[in-house]
Scaffold this motif. Sequence first.
Motif, mmCIF file in Angstrom:
data_model
loop_
_atom_site.group_PDB
_atom_site.id
_atom_site.type_symbol
_atom_site.label_atom_id
_atom_site.label_comp_id
_atom_site.label_asym_id
_atom_site.label_seq_id
_atom_site.Cartn_x
_atom_site.Cartn_y
_atom_site.Cartn_z
ATOM 1 N N VAL A 1 0.556 -2.389 -6.696
ATOM 2 C CA VAL A 1 0.780 -1.382 -5.660
ATOM 3 C C VAL A 1 -0.572 -0.704 -5.462
ATOM 4 O O VAL A 1 -1.168 -0.205 -6.423
ATOM 5 C CB VAL A 1 1.856 -0.353 -6.048
ATOM 6 N N TYR A 2 -1.050 -0.704 -4.225
ATOM 7 C CA TYR A 2 -2.389 -0.204 -3.922
ATOM 8 C C TYR A 2 -2.308 1.220 -3.385
ATOM 9 O O TYR A 2 -1.697 1.460 -2.344
ATOM 10 C CB TYR A 2 -3.072 -1.109 -2.884
ATOM 11 N N LEU A 3 -2.891 2.150 -4.113
ATOM 12 C CA LEU A 3 -2.969 3.542 -3.676
ATOM 13 C C LEU A 3 -4.007 3.652 -2.567
ATOM 14 O O LEU A 3 -5.169 3.293 -2.758
ATOM 15 C CB LEU A 3 -3.362 4.435 -4.850
ATOM 16 N N ASP A 4 -3.592 4.154 -1.409
ATOM 17 C CA ASP A 4 -4.488 4.319 -0.267
ATOM 18 C C ASP A 4 -5.058 5.735 -0.289
ATOM 19 O O ASP A 4 -4.351 6.704 -0.018
ATOM 20 C CB ASP A 4 -3.702 4.072 1.027
ATOM 21 N N LEU B 1 0.840 -1.198 0.000
ATOM 22 C CA LEU B 1 0.000 0.000 0.000
ATOM 23 C C LEU B 1 0.875 1.248 0.000
ATOM 24 O O LEU B 1 1.895 1.317 0.697
ATOM 25 C CB LEU B 1 -0.902 0.026 1.235
ATOM 26 N N TYR B 2 0.442 2.253 -0.754
ATOM 27 C CA TYR B 2 1.160 3.523 -0.854
ATOM 28 C C TYR B 2 0.191 4.647 -0.503
ATOM 29 O O TYR B 2 -0.874 4.772 -1.118
ATOM 30 C CB TYR B 2 1.699 3.719 -2.276
ATOM 31 N N ASP C 1 7.087 7.533 -7.471
ATOM 32 C CA ASP C 1 7.659 7.295 -6.144
ATOM 33 C C ASP C 1 7.202 5.949 -5.594
ATOM 34 O O ASP C 1 7.981 5.238 -4.937
ATOM 35 C CB ASP C 1 7.257 8.418 -5.190
ATOM 36 N N ALA C 2 5.964 5.582 -5.845
ATOM 37 C CA ALA C 2 5.454 4.285 -5.401
ATOM 38 C C ALA C 2 6.234 3.145 -6.043
ATOM 39 O O ALA C 2 6.547 2.139 -5.391
ATOM 40 C CB ALA C 2 3.966 4.164 -5.736
ATOM 41 N N VAL C 3 6.579 3.305 -7.310
ATOM 42 C CA VAL C 3 7.373 2.290 -8.009
ATOM 43 C C VAL C 3 8.761 2.183 -7.375
ATOM 44 O O VAL C 3 9.278 1.080 -7.149
ATOM 45 C CB VAL C 3 7.472 2.627 -9.507
#
Length: 289
Positions: A136-139, A86-87, A120-122
Amino acid sequence: MFVPALVSPTEAAASTWRGVPQVFHGQAFDTCSAPDSALLRAWRQSSPYGALGLYIGGGNRACSQPHLNRGYVHAAAAMGWRLLPLYVGAQAPCVTDAHARTSRISSWKAFGQGQSDGQDAVRAARSLGLAPGSPVYLDMEAYSRDRGKCSLAVLRYTTSWSRAVHAAGYLSGFYSSADSGVADLVSLAATGRGPAAEWRAGVDPAEAGQYREAGLTRAAQQVGALPDVIWYARWDHRSSTDGYRALGQSQWAGHHRVHQYVGNTTESHGGRTAMIDRNAVDAPVAVVE
């Protein structure tokens, strides 16, 4: 149960990923800080959970992560845990939680913010040894959905974030309340698919018109703009991913759903205790290098 393949993509989203993601079907938990290895060992043997949500980065990540590093990820995977990264990026301008207000989406800069945070999440995923093909899960924490300025900012940001994640070969996931972020994405996915689809999703003509005027309908139709997986929070104590009161039957169907059905509950297994959220999972999990 671990499923080594992802079937046909959701009706609402098409990913640029062409590999074979790993899918988990079963129960997962998430905690604000990654739990220590002693808890992971105890819970792996005595709890009903087979997957773990980890907060890997983002400017609004609420808790410190003293245990989380590449070695931790490898050790968790070696124990048999499946991982849901989670990001916590920029949040809605009308976010309701005070702790999520550090970094907010700007209505005028939402596309740029989404691209930057997606990249940035990557980087965060790569630093932990999570390979392309991982979700990748965007919170996106709960917000006061207005079907106007705030909702449009969230959708601009999310579609841009999703494209950035897809461009690096990762799957895009989206976590939010069924009544705010998920409701807005459901409406956007239905807009432009004809009056019947818009009616089933509860999209009123004024709302659809705003999406079209903002260029979101066209943007959402681009490959990779919408998330591949929806993680919807509805604390109804129903351990199911049937989409009840959140998703239409054909929306994000076929191994593209996670349901957070209980929040902020304390559990003990194997002599170890933690405050967690409970989740039912039928969705991709991380590929650990």
